[in-house]
Scaffold this motif. Structure first.
Motif, PDB file in Angstrom:
ATOM      1  N   GLY A  24      39.156  -0.913  37.647  1.00 55.28           N
ATOM      2  CA  GLY A  24      38.092  -1.353  38.544  1.00 55.28           C
ATOM      3  C   GLY A  24      36.908  -0.401  38.541  1.00 55.28           C
ATOM      4  O   GLY A  24      35.871  -0.689  39.135  1.00 55.28           O
ATOM      5  N   LYS A  25      37.065   0.729  37.890  1.00 54.08           N
ATOM      6  CA  LYS A  25      35.964   1.702  37.919  1.00 54.08           C
ATOM      7  C   LYS A  25      34.801   1.170  37.087  1.00 54.08           C
ATOM      8  O   LYS A  25      34.982   0.666  35.981  1.00 54.08           O
ATOM      9  N   GLU A  26      33.628   1.346  37.652  1.00 55.37           N
ATOM     10  CA  GLU A  26      32.395   0.856  37.038  1.00 55.37           C
ATOM     11  C   GLU A  26      32.266   1.306  35.566  1.00 55.37           C
ATOM     12  O   GLU A  26      32.007   0.516  34.668  1.00 55.37           O
ATOM     13  N   THR A  27      32.470   2.586  35.351  1.00 51.16           N
ATOM     14  CA  THR A  27      32.258   3.136  34.009  1.00 51.16           C
ATOM     15  C   THR A  27      33.353   2.717  33.026  1.00 51.16           C
ATOM     16  O   THR A  27      33.130   2.703  31.823  1.00 51.16           O
ATOM     17  N   VAL A  28      34.524   2.376  33.542  1.00 49.95           N
ATOM     18  CA  VAL A  28      35.581   1.887  32.638  1.00 49.95           C
ATOM     19  C   VAL A  28      35.234   0.466  32.211  1.00 49.95           C
ATOM     20  O   VAL A  28      35.328   0.106  31.034  1.00 49.95           O
ATOM     21  N   GLN A  29      34.762  -0.336  33.163  1.00 48.59           N
ATOM     22  CA  GLN A  29      34.350  -1.689  32.796  1.00 48.59           C
ATOM     23  C   GLN A  29      33.182  -1.679  31.827  1.00 48.59           C
ATOM     24  O   GLN A  29      33.027  -2.553  30.996  1.00 48.59           O
ATOM     25  N   ASN A  30      32.369  -0.647  31.950  1.00 52.85           N
ATOM     26  CA  ASN A  30      31.200  -0.578  31.083  1.00 52.85           C
ATOM     27  C   ASN A  30      31.562  -0.341  29.609  1.00 52.85           C
ATOM     28  O   ASN A  30      30.754  -0.579  28.721  1.00 52.85           O
ATOM     29  N   ILE A  31      32.783   0.106  29.368  1.00 56.96           N
ATOM     30  CA  ILE A  31      33.187   0.319  27.963  1.00 56.96           C
ATOM     31  C   ILE A  31      33.053  -0.997  27.197  1.00 56.96           C
ATOM     32  O   ILE A  31      32.534  -1.042  26.089  1.00 56.96           O
ATOM     33  N   LEU A  32      33.506  -2.082  27.821  1.00 62.21           N
ATOM     34  CA  LEU A  32      33.420  -3.389  27.155  1.00 62.21           C
ATOM     35  C   LEU A  32      31.971  -3.804  26.965  1.00 62.21           C
ATOM     36  O   LEU A  32      31.583  -4.290  25.897  1.00 62.21           O
ATOM     37  N   ALA A  33      31.172  -3.612  28.001  1.00 62.94           N
ATOM     38  CA  ALA A  33      29.758  -3.982  27.915  1.00 62.94           C
ATOM     39  C   ALA A  33      29.086  -3.189  26.798  1.00 62.94           C
ATOM     40  O   ALA A  33      28.351  -3.729  25.971  1.00 62.94           O
ATOM     41  N   PHE A  34      29.385  -1.913  26.759  1.00 59.02           N
ATOM     42  CA  PHE A  34      28.774  -1.032  25.766  1.00 59.02           C
ATOM     43  C   PHE A  34      29.181  -1.426  24.346  1.00 59.02           C
ATOM     44  O   PHE A  34      28.358  -1.527  23.447  1.00 59.02           O
ATOM     45  N   ARG A  35      30.474  -1.671  24.182  1.00 60.32           N
ATOM     46  CA  ARG A  35      30.961  -1.978  22.830  1.00 60.32           C
ATOM     47  C   ARG A  35      30.507  -3.358  22.360  1.00 60.32           C
ATOM     48  O   ARG A  35      30.077  -3.522  21.235  1.00 60.32           O
ATOM     49  N   PHE A  36      30.653  -4.356  23.227  1.00 59.18           N
ATOM     50  CA  PHE A  36      30.455  -5.725  22.752  1.00 59.18           C
ATOM     51  C   PHE A  36      29.142  -6.357  23.213  1.00 59.18           C
ATOM     52  O   PHE A  36      28.856  -7.503  22.885  1.00 59.18           O
ATOM     53  N   GLY A  37      28.336  -5.599  23.952  1.00 57.41           N
ATOM     54  CA  GLY A  37      27.031  -6.108  24.360  1.00 57.41           C
ATOM     55  C   GLY A  37      25.932  -5.516  23.492  1.00 57.41           C
ATOM     56  O   GLY A  37      24.755  -5.728  23.739  1.00 57.41           O
ATOM     57  N   ASN A  38      26.313  -4.729  22.491  1.00 58.42           N
ATOM     58  CA  ASN A  38      25.336  -4.086  21.612  1.00 58.42           C
ATOM     59  C   ASN A  38      25.747  -4.300  20.168  1.00 58.42           C
ATOM     60  O   ASN A  38      26.931  -4.400  19.868  1.00 58.42           O
ATOM     61  N   SER A  39      24.761  -4.322  19.283  1.00 56.82           N
ATOM     62  CA  SER A  39      25.141  -4.529  17.884  1.00 56.82           C
ATOM     63  C   SER A  39      25.259  -3.224  17.117  1.00 56.82           C
ATOM     64  O   SER A  39      25.843  -3.173  16.044  1.00 56.82           O
ATOM     65  N   MET A  40      24.698  -2.138  17.655  1.00 56.82           N
ATOM     66  CA  MET A  40      24.619  -0.951  16.809  1.00 56.82           C
ATOM     67  C   MET A  40      25.838  -0.037  16.829  1.00 56.82           C
ATOM     68  O   MET A  40      25.973   0.813  15.966  1.00 56.82           O
ATOM     69  N   PHE A  41      26.711  -0.190  17.784  1.00 52.94           N
ATOM     70  CA  PHE A  41      27.850   0.724  17.827  1.00 52.94           C
ATOM     71  C   PHE A  41      29.077   0.162  17.112  1.00 52.94           C
ATOM     72  O   PHE A  41      29.811   0.874  16.450  1.00 52.94           O
ATOM     73  N   GLU A  42      29.281  -1.154  17.271  1.00 57.99           N
ATOM     74  CA  GLU A  42      30.509  -1.750  16.770  1.00 57.99           C
ATOM     75  C   GLU A  42      30.734  -1.562  15.259  1.00 57.99           C
ATOM     76  O   GLU A  42      31.857  -1.326  14.828  1.00 57.99           O
ATOM     77  N   PRO A  43      29.677  -1.628  14.433  1.00 63.51           N
ATOM     78  CA  PRO A  43      29.920  -1.424  12.996  1.00 63.51           C
ATOM     79  C   PRO A  43      30.513  -0.043  12.683  1.00 63.51           C
ATOM     80  O   PRO A  43      31.153   0.141  11.652  1.00 63.51           O
ATOM     81  N   LEU A  44      30.276   0.915  13.569  1.00 62.36           N
ATOM     82  CA  LEU A  44      30.786   2.279  13.330  1.00 62.36           C
ATOM     83  C   LEU A  44      32.137   2.513  13.991  1.00 62.36           C
ATOM     84  O   LEU A  44      32.739   3.569  13.831  1.00 62.36           O
ATOM     85  N   TRP A  45      32.571   1.526  14.766  1.00 60.52           N
ATOM     86  CA  TRP A  45      33.712   1.735  15.663  1.00 60.52           C
ATOM     87  C   TRP A  45      35.042   1.519  14.924  1.00 60.52           C
ATOM     88  O   TRP A  45      35.795   0.612  15.234  1.00 60.52           O
ATOM     89  N   ASN A  46      35.311   2.372  13.966  1.00 63.62           N
ATOM     90  CA  ASN A  46      36.552   2.200  13.200  1.00 63.62           C
ATOM     91  C   ASN A  46      36.842   3.462  12.397  1.00 63.62           C
ATOM     92  O   ASN A  46      36.081   4.426  12.410  1.00 63.62           O
ATOM     93  N   ARG A  47      37.943   3.427  11.670  1.00 66.12           N
ATOM     94  CA  ARG A  47      38.439   4.587  10.949  1.00 66.12           C
ATOM     95  C   ARG A  47      37.493   5.079   9.852  1.00 66.12           C
ATOM     96  O   ARG A  47      37.588   6.224   9.403  1.00 66.12           O
ATOM     97  N   ASN A  48      36.574   4.236   9.408  1.00 60.76           N
ATOM     98  CA  ASN A  48      35.658   4.671   8.345  1.00 60.76           C
ATOM     99  C   ASN A  48      34.634   5.670   8.860  1.00 60.76           C
ATOM    100  O   ASN A  48      34.107   6.475   8.108  1.00 60.76           O
ATOM    101  N   PHE A  49      34.332   5.589  10.134  1.00 62.84           N
ATOM    102  CA  PHE A  49      33.283   6.447  10.694  1.00 62.84           C
ATOM    103  C   PHE A  49      33.778   7.363  11.802  1.00 62.84           C
ATOM    104  O   PHE A  49      33.155   8.374  12.090  1.00 62.84           O
ATOM    105  N   ILE A  50      34.844   6.973  12.445  1.00 62.03           N
ATOM    106  CA  ILE A  50      35.331   7.779  13.566  1.00 62.03           C
ATOM    107  C   ILE A  50      36.450   8.703  13.097  1.00 62.03           C
ATOM    108  O   ILE A  50      37.383   8.294  12.418  1.00 62.03           O
TER     109      ILE A  50
END
Ligand code: BG6
Length: 501
Positions: free
Chosen positions: A185-211
């Motif tokens: 229920g924490k605001e910033t925890v819910q924001n993880i989803l918004a951040f990841r899936f509400g933007n196009s620039m982070f998701e392409p990097l969000w995997n073992r190739n870059f992280i």
């Protein structure tokens, strides 16, 4: 949206959670105009009390714990008029008959059968009795309208969680059962989803190739306070890792849901839990570190060690700190270590997620005396609520050398006050949205992940329990856990690392 008339039944209404979290949450929702137009709260407890006494207790607790304070007695009375107190003996069927009469009377005053929200803020050992009595008297007979919220700990291990799920399923359908994990229920925890899936620039990097690796820290300054009795039987693995930290991990690691439909999101989270690599008993020592706080000082104030706390056995081997490493066996995360740690009596209250990216392929520049800092994305959950992107930049001056810099999005800059986690979750439960609550399979899967560790620690009593000084960052072994792979626990802001200039 308007919510149907609702009766909220709080079992354990004189307990700590009700005082500190539940009634403040109802009160704040009420002030925000988010409570149903017609609602009644029945506070149930063992003690004899009349409505007036209970309402004045609530008023004192709001003064102490609510984010919105009471501005006038008149305003409070309006809210308080919705609350009644009912003395209740959980194991007496007659008590539930009295309750039934009361529910019927309230329905009559609503002019319709209202929704019913049962909140079980009681010891887990009492869940069975209450659930059975609800069933016997048919108090939650309407699956579309009646819901039950169960607090953590949900079980003690995998088999007890399965038993509990089975028992609840005799009275409730799965869609009626809301297993709460307040971190969701924490605001910033819910924001993880918004951040990841509400933007196009982070998701392409969000995997073992870059992280390169991921760290999740939930550090607390408090000790066990007056919960020694409970905590002795729990420890940090059950109290924090199995639920809060693993839930945060699923938000960071999950695949994109197709929609925001509750089961769609919960399926994606369950996938993550299933992908977590199960370790063998022999590997437990290599993957986990457990600690117990010794005396020390927090912000200059001396504090006792865990063994001196009220309700704690003088030879207790309960852990108050855990650091461990997870791997996820799937295409996205293969071989990326997820380091998690949590502890009581740590240096500062701090919950954060650190996403560390891989180093540059070829190093062209010379670096300042700190050298190259990896790119990191840091999500601060609490008490700081921000997102930080750390990168290298040219150091101003004539030479071409680099230094780390940081871009910050601060939650407080766009909102002065965030709702508390319990407000968000109670509103969801009132509206019948289970997205942020745990489904039976999620809870069981999360227990499954920690089972081997629980068993290994039980069989291997003291040998691997490290003492750590209160007010620090936990035992040295927690640093070694990362150092083995060339990692260190990262600071959650650049200021803390950057001494230069
Ligand atoms: C609870 C644990 O679930 O979470 C406590 O039982 C812990 O031991 C608490 O202190 C931390 O919650 P928060 O919201 O203060 O980070």
């Amino acid at each position: 949206d308007t919510i149907k008339p609702t009766i909220i039944l709080v079992f354990g209404a004189t307990g700590d959670l009700a005082k500190r979290k539940l009634f403040p949450a109802f009160y704040n929702l009420y002030l925000d105009g988010r409570m149903p137009e017609k609602f009644e709260i029945i506070a149930l407890g063992r003690a004899k009390k009349d409505d007036e006494t209970y309402r004045s207790d609530v008023s004192n607790n709001l003064t102490a714990f609510s984010r919105n304070k009471i501005t006038s007695d008149k305003a409070y009375q309006k809210f308080a008029s919705h609350i009644t107190y009912l003395q209740n003996d959980i194991d007496q069927e007659e008590s539930f008959q009295v309750l039934k009469l009361k529910l019927d009377a309230i329905d009559l005053s609503f002019g319709e059968r209202g929704n019913r929200l049962f909140y079980l803020s009681i010891a887990p050992s009492l869940i069975a009795t209450i659930s059975n009595n609800i069933k016997k008297l048919d108090l939650a007979a309407n699956p579309e309208q009646d819901r039950i919220i169960i607090e953590k700990p949900f079980g003690y291990n995998k088999s007890s969680a399965e038993l509990l799920n089975k028992l609840l399923s005799e009275t409730f359908e799965e869609k009626q059962i809301y297993r709460i994990d307040h971190y969701l229920g924490k605001e910033t925890v819910q924001n993880i989803l918004a951040f990841r899936f509400g933007n196009s620039m982070f998701e392409p990097l969000w995997n073992r190739n870059f992280i390169d690796s991921i760290q999740i820290t939930v550090a607390e300054e408090v000790g066990v306070e007056d919960r020694g009795g409970f905590y002795e039987g729990a420890g940090a693995l059950r109290d924090m890792i199995q639920n809060h930290l693993m839930q945060i991990l699923t938000m960071v690691a999950m695949e994109a849901p197709n929609s925001l439909q509750a089961d769609e999101i919960r399926n994606r989270k369950a996938d993550v839990l299933k992908a977590i690599r199960r370790i063998t008993p022999e590997e437990v020592k290599h993957y986990t570190v457990r600690g117990q706080y010794d005396k020390g000082s927090i912000k200059g104030k001396p504090v006792p060690g865990y063994l001196k706390e009220k309700g704690v056995a003088s030879n207790s081997n309960t852990e108050t700190f855990v650091a461990m490493k997870f791997y996820l066996d799937n295409w996205r995360w293969q071989d990326v270590p997820f380091y998690v740690r949590t502890g009581k009596r740590m240096k500062e209250k701090q919950s954060s997620i650190v996403i560390q990216f891989k180093p540059v392929t070829h190093s062209t520049f010379s670096y300042g005396k700190e050298g190259m800092m990896p790119n990191r994305l840091i999500i601060n959950i609490q008490p700081a609520m921000d997102i930080r992107l750390q990168f290298m930049t040219k150091k101003p001056g004539l030479s071409l050398s680099l230094k780390p810099a940081e871009m910050v999005f601060d939650y407080f800059s766009c909102s002065t006050q965030s709702p508390e986690a319990y407000e968000t979750l109670l509103l969801d439960a009132l509206q019948g949205d289970p997205t942020l609550f745990m489904r039976s399979d999620q809870v069981e899967e999360a227990w499954d992940v920690v089972t081997t560790i629980q068993e290994a620690w039980e069989n291997d009593k003291f040998s691997s329990l490290y003492q750590y000084e209160a007010g620090g960052w936990g035992p040295e072994a927690a640093n070694e856990l990362l150092a083995r792979q060339g990692h260190t626990w990262a600071s959650n802001t650049l200021n803390k690392v950057e001494q230069e200039e």
